[in-house]
Design a protein around this motif. Structure first.
Motif: not given
Length: 86
Positions: A8-13, A17-28, A30-34
């Motif tokens: 569980r500790q390697v899953a994104p918080s 996950r809520r912030w990202f919302g699978h929006l393509p414009e947030r992908w880059e 998201f990667q940095d934050r994760y």
């Protein structure tokens, strides 16, 4: 399906996950934050890297997007850690 472990500790918080919302414009970002989250809690990554040294590891995810999801980032991160620890 048989699952050998759940890290569980390697899953994104949930917050990330809520912030990202699978929006393509947030992908880059998201990667940095994760990656930042993963670096802050290396214990789970250590377990995953050790497992990957000894056998194939399958990462599961529930996102519909096969190119932009946490497993893509986690796979890349684990591969980098494998190389850095050799």
């Amino acid at each position: 399906m048989h699952v050998d472990g759940w890290l569980r500790q390697v899953a994104p918080s949930s917050e990330l996950r809520r912030w990202f919302g699978h929006l393509p414009e947030r992908w880059e970002e998201f990667q940095d934050r994760y990656r930042d989250e993963l670096a802050r809690d290396p214990e789970g990554i250590d377990v995953l890297v050790d497992a990957a040294r000894h056998a194939p590891v399958t990462l599961l995810y529930s996102a519909a997007d096969t190119e932009r999801n946490n497993a893509v980032v986690l796979r890349s991160y684990v591969i980098e850690q494998l190389g850095a620890r050799d």
